[in-house]
Motif scaffolding. Structure first.
Motif, PDB file in Angstrom:
ATOM      1  N   LEU A   1      -3.925  -1.267  -8.251  1.00 18.70           N
ATOM      2  CA  LEU A   1      -5.161  -0.495  -8.059  1.00 18.70           C
ATOM      3  C   LEU A   1      -4.779   0.950  -7.736  1.00 18.70           C
ATOM      4  O   LEU A   1      -3.924   1.189  -6.881  1.00 18.70           O
ATOM      5  N   ASN A   2      -5.412   1.897  -8.393  1.00 18.89           N
ATOM      6  CA  ASN A   2      -5.198   3.318  -8.142  1.00 18.89           C
ATOM      7  C   ASN A   2      -6.433   3.867  -7.456  1.00 18.89           C
ATOM      8  O   ASN A   2      -7.505   3.910  -8.060  1.00 18.89           O
ATOM      9  N   LEU A   3      -6.273   4.287  -6.199  1.00 17.18           N
ATOM     10  CA  LEU A   3      -7.422   4.633  -5.371  1.00 17.18           C
ATOM     11  C   LEU A   3      -7.348   6.059  -4.834  1.00 17.18           C
ATOM     12  O   LEU A   3      -6.353   6.445  -4.210  1.00 17.18           O
ATOM     13  N   GLU A   4      -8.398   6.819  -5.076  1.00 15.50           N
ATOM     14  CA  GLU A   4      -8.552   8.127  -4.434  1.00 15.50           C
ATOM     15  C   GLU A   4      -9.007   7.910  -3.001  1.00 15.50           C
ATOM     16  O   GLU A   4      -9.928   7.133  -2.749  1.00 15.50           O
TER      17      GLU A   4
ATOM     18  N   ILE B   1       0.872  -1.165   0.000  1.00 24.89           N
ATOM     19  CA  ILE B   1       0.000   0.000   0.000  1.00 24.89           C
ATOM     20  C   ILE B   1       0.916   1.224   0.000  1.00 24.89           C
ATOM     21  O   ILE B   1       1.674   1.445   0.944  1.00 24.89           O
ATOM     22  N   VAL B   2       0.866   1.987  -1.095  1.00 32.03           N
ATOM     23  CA  VAL B   2       1.774   3.115  -1.280  1.00 32.03           C
ATOM     24  C   VAL B   2       0.948   4.401  -1.325  1.00 32.03           C
ATOM     25  O   VAL B   2       0.005   4.511  -2.100  1.00 32.03           O
ATOM     26  N   GLU B   3       1.323   5.354  -0.489  1.00 31.48           N
ATOM     27  CA  GLU B   3       0.583   6.617  -0.408  1.00 31.48           C
ATOM     28  C   GLU B   3       1.336   7.729  -1.126  1.00 31.48           C
ATOM     29  O   GLU B   3       2.557   7.826  -1.052  1.00 31.48           O
ATOM     30  N   PHE B   4       0.562   8.566  -1.804  1.00 22.33           N
ATOM     31  CA  PHE B   4       1.084   9.724  -2.536  1.00 22.33           C
ATOM     32  C   PHE B   4       0.262  10.951  -2.154  1.00 22.33           C
ATOM     33  O   PHE B   4      -0.911  10.828  -1.789  1.00 22.33           O
TER      34      PHE B   4
ATOM     35  N   GLN C   1       1.023  13.160  -8.541  1.00 20.53           N
ATOM     36  CA  GLN C   1       2.303  12.742  -7.967  1.00 20.53           C
ATOM     37  C   GLN C   1       2.520  11.239  -8.154  1.00 20.53           C
ATOM     38  O   GLN C   1       3.635  10.790  -8.424  1.00 20.53           O
ATOM     39  N   ALA C   2       1.462  10.463  -8.042  1.00 19.89           N
ATOM     40  CA  ALA C   2       1.564   9.013  -8.258  1.00 19.89           C
ATOM     41  C   ALA C   2       1.952   8.722  -9.703  1.00 19.89           C
ATOM     42  O   ALA C   2       2.793   7.853  -9.973  1.00 19.89           O
TER      43      ALA C   2
ATOM     44  N   ALA D   1       3.558  10.736 -11.718  1.00 16.27           N
ATOM     45  CA  ALA D   1       4.943  11.171 -11.900  1.00 16.27           C
ATOM     46  C   ALA D   1       5.899  10.093 -11.394  1.00 16.27           C
ATOM     47  O   ALA D   1       6.911   9.790 -12.032  1.00 16.27           O
ATOM     48  N   ASN D   2       5.565   9.495 -10.275  1.00 14.74           N
ATOM     49  CA  ASN D   2       6.381   8.416  -9.724  1.00 14.74           C
ATOM     50  C   ASN D   2       6.382   7.201 -10.657  1.00 14.74           C
ATOM     51  O   ASN D   2       7.421   6.584 -10.882  1.00 14.74           O
ATOM     52  N   SER D   3       5.222   6.891 -11.218  1.00 12.73           N
ATOM     53  CA  SER D   3       5.111   5.756 -12.143  1.00 12.73           C
ATOM     54  C   SER D   3       5.919   5.988 -13.415  1.00 12.73           C
ATOM     55  O   SER D   3       6.342   5.032 -14.071  1.00 12.73           O
ATOM     56  N   SER D   4       6.131   7.246 -13.767  1.00 12.66           N
ATOM     57  CA  SER D   4       6.865   7.584 -14.990  1.00 12.66           C
ATOM     58  C   SER D   4       8.378   7.506 -14.834  1.00 12.66           C
ATOM     59  O   SER D   4       9.099   7.543 -15.831  1.00 12.66           O
ATOM     60  N   LEU D   5       8.864   7.397 -13.615  1.00 11.58           N
ATOM     61  CA  LEU D   5      10.310   7.295 -13.411  1.00 11.58           C
ATOM     62  C   LEU D   5      10.843   6.032 -14.089  1.00 11.58           C
ATOM     63  O   LEU D   5      10.223   4.967 -13.993  1.00 11.58           O
TER      64      LEU D   5
END
Length: 98
Positions: free
Chosen positions: A88-91, A52-55, A60-61, A63-67
């Motif tokens: 899963l991408n969750l708001e 579980i990763v928080e941004f 910002q998530a 941008a992190n995925s684009s690294l």
């Protein structure tokens, strides 16, 4: 409000995957946008994991995925997993502290 990415996967190569994660943390120092991470293991299914990763935000998530390092870790992760990892991408709509 925050944004959370959940990564669900199974592996029999936990130690190798831990090395991959550690390398990602080292190589993305100062550039990653993740603010918090929980690495969990299913008590009843020991080869099943959920991270579980928080941004701060969806932007910002992404941008992190684009690294390049993130794209590389995803490929390495897929090679070490049994089956395909689920992302899963969750708001975050509500957060309560108890």
């Amino acid at each position: 409000m925050a944004f959370v990415q959940v990564i669900e996967y199974e592996t029999e190569q936990k130690d190798k995957l831990d090395d991959v994660f550690d390398e990602w943390v080292r190589t993305t120092e100062g550039r990653r946008t993740a603010s918090h991470e929980l690495h969990t293991q299913d008590h009843d299914r020991p080869d099943h994991y959920v991270d579980i990763v928080e941004f701060p935000s969806y932007a910002q998530a992404m941008a992190n995925s684009s690294l390049p390092e993130t794209r590389r870790i995803v490929e390495q992760m897929r090679a070490l997993c049994t089956g395909t990892p689920r992302f899963l991408n969750l708001e975050v709509l509500r957060e309560d502290q108890f």
